[in-house]
Design an enzyme around this catalytic site. Sequence first.
Site, PDB file in Angstrom:
ATOM      1  CG  HIS A  53      -0.429   0.103   2.516  1.00 58.82           C
ATOM      2  ND1 HIS A  53       0.356  -0.866   3.076  1.00 58.82           N
ATOM      3  CD2 HIS A  53      -0.530   1.078   3.455  1.00 58.82           C
ATOM      4  CE1 HIS A  53       0.707  -0.503   4.304  1.00 58.82           C
ATOM      5  NE2 HIS A  53       0.198   0.681   4.560  1.00 58.82           N
TER       6      HIS A  53
ATOM      7  CG  HIS B 282       0.122   4.442   4.762  1.00 57.26           C
ATOM      8  ND1 HIS B 282      -0.647   3.688   5.621  1.00 57.26           N
ATOM      9  CD2 HIS B 282      -0.644   5.509   4.398  1.00 57.26           C
ATOM     10  CE1 HIS B 282      -1.829   4.274   5.770  1.00 57.26           C
ATOM     11  NE2 HIS B 282      -1.859   5.373   5.034  1.00 57.26           N
TER      12      HIS B 282
ATOM     13  CG  ASP C 225       4.688   2.971   7.471  1.00 57.10           C
ATOM     14  OD1 ASP C 225       3.819   3.420   6.693  1.00 57.10           O
ATOM     15  OD2 ASP C 225       4.427   2.136   8.373  1.00 57.10           O
ATOM     16  CG  HIS C 226       4.081  -0.086   4.306  1.00 60.72           C
ATOM     17  ND1 HIS C 226       4.033  -1.377   4.743  1.00 60.72           N
ATOM     18  CD2 HIS C 226       3.592   0.675   5.318  1.00 60.72           C
ATOM     19  CE1 HIS C 226       3.520  -1.406   5.975  1.00 60.72           C
ATOM     20  NE2 HIS C 226       3.238  -0.181   6.335  1.00 60.72           N
TER      21      HIS C 226
ATOM     22  CG  HIS D  76      -3.948   0.501   6.836  1.00 58.77           C
ATOM     23  ND1 HIS D  76      -3.780   1.055   8.076  1.00 58.77           N
ATOM     24  CD2 HIS D  76      -2.794   0.760   6.153  1.00 58.77           C
ATOM     25  CE1 HIS D  76      -2.576   1.629   8.145  1.00 58.77           C
ATOM     26  NE2 HIS D  76      -1.972   1.462   6.988  1.00 58.77           N
TER      27      HIS D  76
ATOM     28  CG  ASP E  58       0.286  -1.469   7.653  1.00 60.41           C
ATOM     29  OD1 ASP E  58       1.131  -2.367   7.834  1.00 60.41           O
ATOM     30  OD2 ASP E  58       0.583  -0.256   7.675  1.00 60.41           O
TER      31      ASP E  58
ATOM     32  CG  HIS F   4       3.695  -1.913  11.187  1.00 58.19           C
ATOM     33  ND1 HIS F   4       4.485  -0.799  11.377  1.00 58.19           N
ATOM     34  CD2 HIS F   4       2.943  -1.655  10.094  1.00 58.19           C
ATOM     35  CE1 HIS F   4       4.217   0.101  10.437  1.00 58.19           C
ATOM     36  NE2 HIS F   4       3.278  -0.393   9.633  1.00 58.19           N
TER      37      HIS F   4
HETATM   38 FE    FE Z   1       2.404   0.753   8.072  1.00 54.11          FE
HETATM   39 ZN    ZN Z   2       0.097   1.709   6.486  1.00 51.68          ZN
END
Ligand code: FE
Ligand code: ZN
Length: 254
Positions: A55, A57, A59-60, A113, A132, A170
Amino acid sequence: MSKIKIIPCLSDNYAYLIVDDQTKKNILIDAPEADPILDYLKKNSLNLDYILLTHHHADHIDGVEKLRKEYNLKVIGAKRDKKRLPDLDIEVEDGQTVDIGETEFHIIDVDGHTVGHIAFIWVAENISFTGDSLMVMGCGRLFEDTPEKMFESLQKFKQFSKDMKIYSGHEYTKSNIEFALSIDKNNLKLKDRHKRVIETLSKNEPTIPSTLREEYDTNPFLRQDDPSIVKTLKMETLTSAERFARIRSLKDNF
Ligand code: FE
Ligand code: ZN
């Protein structure tokens, strides 16, 4: 023996590296940041050939551009979310299969998410990379979609065997299990899992992967209809999706 190298990134993210046995191509799932991934690849004299994105975001995906400068690689992600993802070389959709050598991934949409979130099912190994969406004893927060949508996404895992391994994005297990215990106190399997999780975390090891079976036994987001949870939260008159929404909002405020 695991075929998957877990690379911890940022404060609590995981990237996963696998190799296709036939072509020896290296495949990364999510790129939270480049440096720990580059370190591992360089130390082991490995190339990187593909990055699969769950996805949009940061942090990915934040590691993608730096990795792309180092390697001649292809990025694979959801067609529906291509505007928010790094430039995609291969766009995929729900129900589609991606083949890298003899490694086959089945794509499923798992919105909730975010809108445009996908999971990669490594069919032959019975492994899913869930980002996520479904997480160890949890699920992602609902940033862009409704509880009903996440509920529907999680139901999709019912089609898979309970031995399927879950690799999520995570290390949130400590807070997830504390929440689970707060609403599912009588669950002996959860208590037992708590002991194991504490032990794993005390050794600084990842609590990932889990299995779908463990999730059905202990993940409150798959257990909204469990009689004991229903009673504890007084949800007798609610639908399954409404129960799920209730549990999600309790977790948001936990
Ligand atoms: Fe994340
Ligand atoms: Zn995420």
